[in-house]
Design an enzyme around this catalytic site. Structure first.
Site, PDB file in Angstrom:
ATOM      1  N   HIS A   1       0.022  14.174   6.290  1.00  0.00           N
ATOM      2  CA  HIS A   1      -0.561  12.823   6.338  1.00  0.00           C
ATOM      3  C   HIS A   1      -0.739  12.285   4.908  1.00  0.00           C
ATOM      4  O   HIS A   1      -0.449  11.126   4.638  1.00  0.00           O
ATOM      5  CB  HIS A   1      -1.904  12.829   7.054  1.00  0.00           C
ATOM      6  CG  HIS A   1      -1.808  13.288   8.490  1.00  0.00           C
ATOM      7  ND1 HIS A   1      -0.818  12.854   9.334  1.00  0.00           N
ATOM      8  CD2 HIS A   1      -2.574  14.151   9.218  1.00  0.00           C
ATOM      9  CE1 HIS A   1      -0.977  13.417  10.524  1.00  0.00           C
ATOM     10  NE2 HIS A   1      -2.021  14.207  10.478  1.00  0.00           N
TER      11      HIS A   1
ATOM     12  N   ASP B   1       6.039   9.004  12.400  1.00  0.00           N
ATOM     13  CA  ASP B   1       5.916  10.302  13.064  1.00  0.00           C
ATOM     14  C   ASP B   1       6.558  11.394  12.221  1.00  0.00           C
ATOM     15  O   ASP B   1       7.477  11.129  11.447  1.00  0.00           O
ATOM     16  CB  ASP B   1       6.599  10.214  14.442  1.00  0.00           C
ATOM     17  CG  ASP B   1       6.206  11.378  15.340  1.00  0.00           C
ATOM     18  OD1 ASP B   1       5.217  12.091  15.026  1.00  0.00           O
ATOM     19  OD2 ASP B   1       6.877  11.589  16.364  1.00  0.00           O
TER      20      ASP B   1
ATOM     21  N   LEU C   1       3.417 -11.372   3.124  1.00  0.00           N
ATOM     22  CA  LEU C   1       3.522 -10.448   4.263  1.00  0.00           C
ATOM     23  C   LEU C   1       2.179 -10.254   4.976  1.00  0.00           C
ATOM     24  O   LEU C   1       1.147 -10.081   4.323  1.00  0.00           O
ATOM     25  CB  LEU C   1       4.002  -9.079   3.745  1.00  0.00           C
ATOM     26  CG  LEU C   1       4.132  -7.971   4.791  1.00  0.00           C
ATOM     27  CD1 LEU C   1       5.430  -8.119   5.570  1.00  0.00           C
ATOM     28  CD2 LEU C   1       4.081  -6.588   4.139  1.00  0.00           C
TER      29      LEU C   1
HETATM   30  C1  FPP Z   1       2.215  11.183  13.151  1.00  0.00           C
HETATM   31  O1  FPP Z   1       2.623  12.446  12.661  1.00  0.00           O
HETATM   32  C2  FPP Z   1       1.386  10.475  12.196  1.00  0.00           C
HETATM   33  C3  FPP Z   1       0.080  10.134  12.401  1.00  0.00           C
HETATM   34  C4  FPP Z   1      -0.640  10.427  13.637  1.00  0.00           C
HETATM   35  C5  FPP Z   1      -0.721   9.455  11.379  1.00  0.00           C
HETATM   36  C6  FPP Z   1      -0.040   8.568  10.412  1.00  0.00           C
HETATM   37  C7  FPP Z   1      -0.926   8.413   9.251  1.00  0.00           C
HETATM   38  C8  FPP Z   1      -0.570   8.315   7.954  1.00  0.00           C
HETATM   39  C9  FPP Z   1       0.811   8.210   7.479  1.00  0.00           C
HETATM   40  C10 FPP Z   1      -1.587   8.321   6.881  1.00  0.00           C
HETATM   41  C11 FPP Z   1      -2.686   7.298   6.958  1.00  0.00           C
HETATM   42  C12 FPP Z   1      -2.223   5.917   7.147  1.00  0.00           C
HETATM   43  C13 FPP Z   1      -2.452   4.842   6.388  1.00  0.00           C
HETATM   44  C14 FPP Z   1      -1.947   3.541   6.848  1.00  0.00           C
HETATM   45  C15 FPP Z   1      -3.133   4.863   5.116  1.00  0.00           C
HETATM   46  P1  FPP Z   1       2.273  13.764  13.488  1.00  0.00           P
HETATM   47  O2  FPP Z   1       1.058  14.370  12.882  1.00  0.00           O
HETATM   48  O3  FPP Z   1       2.161  13.464  14.945  1.00  0.00           O
HETATM   49  O4  FPP Z   1       3.546  14.640  13.176  1.00  0.00           O
HETATM   50  P2  FPP Z   1       4.192  15.778  14.104  1.00  0.00           P
HETATM   51  O5  FPP Z   1       4.706  15.102  15.342  1.00  0.00           O
HETATM   52  O6  FPP Z   1       5.297  16.318  13.233  1.00  0.00           O
HETATM   53  O7  FPP Z   1       3.124  16.781  14.390  1.00  0.00           O
END
Ligand code: FPP
Length: 271
Positions: free
Chosen positions: A52, A35, A146
């Site tokens: 992201h 997050d 893993l």
């Molecule tokens: C939450 O941050 C994160 C996500 C919803 C997506 C996580 C995805 C990645 C790290 C990239 C793709 C993944 C892989 C496995 C290749 P948020 O956008 O909710 O952050 P915020 O709460 O600060 O708005």
């Protein structure tokens, strides 16, 4: 045998942290709620999707570290059933990043003997994404290190509902509709059937929520929350989480053996 030289360079913060870890008591399954990507981007006046993109580096480092530590399972929460509510461009970028990651990282997954598998309502994803996922899963199926699970179009409640339906269909097929099911049977029909439950759940960016992640499986997991935003999460943060995990007393609803002995002595004393 864990090769510590691959986990920390001499004199680094990582080495100091690694020294504090008991390598014989590592968590077997670590699950992560990634997050804070949006906040990371906002702090740099960048579009959310850049958060992201930056988060991919953290995924790569975390998974590789887990493999080098010889953990059994790592599960990352990449896209929830609720995430479809995000702007279309953000959803499309996330899917594109995922495909890019799978294509680019397959060689590294193979080198590190990592077995990859997605969990969630995978058939609800775009067919091009499904194809990449299937390819990576098939290619890594023979690896014995893993197990790396990515939760996609995933919801904990959705998983429980899907499991109930799967079990009902199975019992109906076998004409066993009056069967009584138990916890072990239920677990064996989850998306994570045959995978041990997480011992450690990490959440980045400081929020104190489980956000519908692995609801059944985290029943006894230790929870480590770090204020670090996911794109800043590095090997040392995983080490810190493991140190925190090892400092916890895990009792699964029982009492400590020492405490139990004390109670016994007190009872004998009549005290
Ligand atoms: C939450 O941050 C994160 C996500 C919803 C997506 C996580 C995805 C990645 C790290 C990239 C793709 C993944 C892989 C496995 C290749 P948020 O956008 O909710 O952050 P915020 O709460 O600060 O708005």
């Amino acid at each position: 045998m864990i090769d510590v030289s691959k986990l920390a360079v001499p004199g680094s913060i990582e080495e100091t942290l690694l020294d504090k870890i008991d390598l014989k008591r590592l968590p077997r399954h670590v699950a992560v709620i990634m997050d804070g990507n949006g906040r990371w981007a906002r702090a740099r006046s960048l579009p959310r999707v850049e958060g992201h993109r930056a988060g991919i580096t953290s995924v790569r480092e975390t998974v590789e570290t887990a493999a080098r530590l010889e953990l059994g399972v790592m599960t990352l929460y990449a896209f929830s059933v609720e995430n479809w509510k995000r702007p279309r461009i953000e959803v499309m970028t996330l899917m594109m990043l995922l495909k890019e990651y799978l294509r680019k990282e397959l060689a590294t997954l193979m080198e590190n003997n990592i077995r990859f598998t997605p969990i969630g309502r995978i058939d609800g994803l775009d067919p091009t994404v499904q194809r990449e996922l299937r390819y990576a899963e098939e290619k890594t199926a023979g690896n014995s290190g893993l197990l790396f699970q990515i939760a996609l179009n995933y919801g904990g409640r959705a998983e429980i509902v899907d499991t109930c339906n799967r079990i009902m269909n199975l019992l109906r097929e076998k004409e066993m509709s009056d069967a009584v099911i138990d916890e072990a049977f239920f677990s064996d029909h989850l998306y994570t059937a045959n995978v041990e439950d997480p011992d450690l759940l990490i959440r980045t960016s400081g929020e104190l929520r489980v956000s519908n992640f692995l609801l059944w499986q985290i029943a006894y997991a230790e929870i480590h929350v770090t204020k670090t935003l996911w794109p800043d999460f590095r090997r040392r943060h995983l080490f810190e989480a493991i140190i925190d995990f090892q400092a916890r007393e895990r009792r699964y609803g029982a009492v400590e053996p020492a405490e139990e002995r004390e109670m016994f002595v007190e009872a004998e004393d009549g005290s």
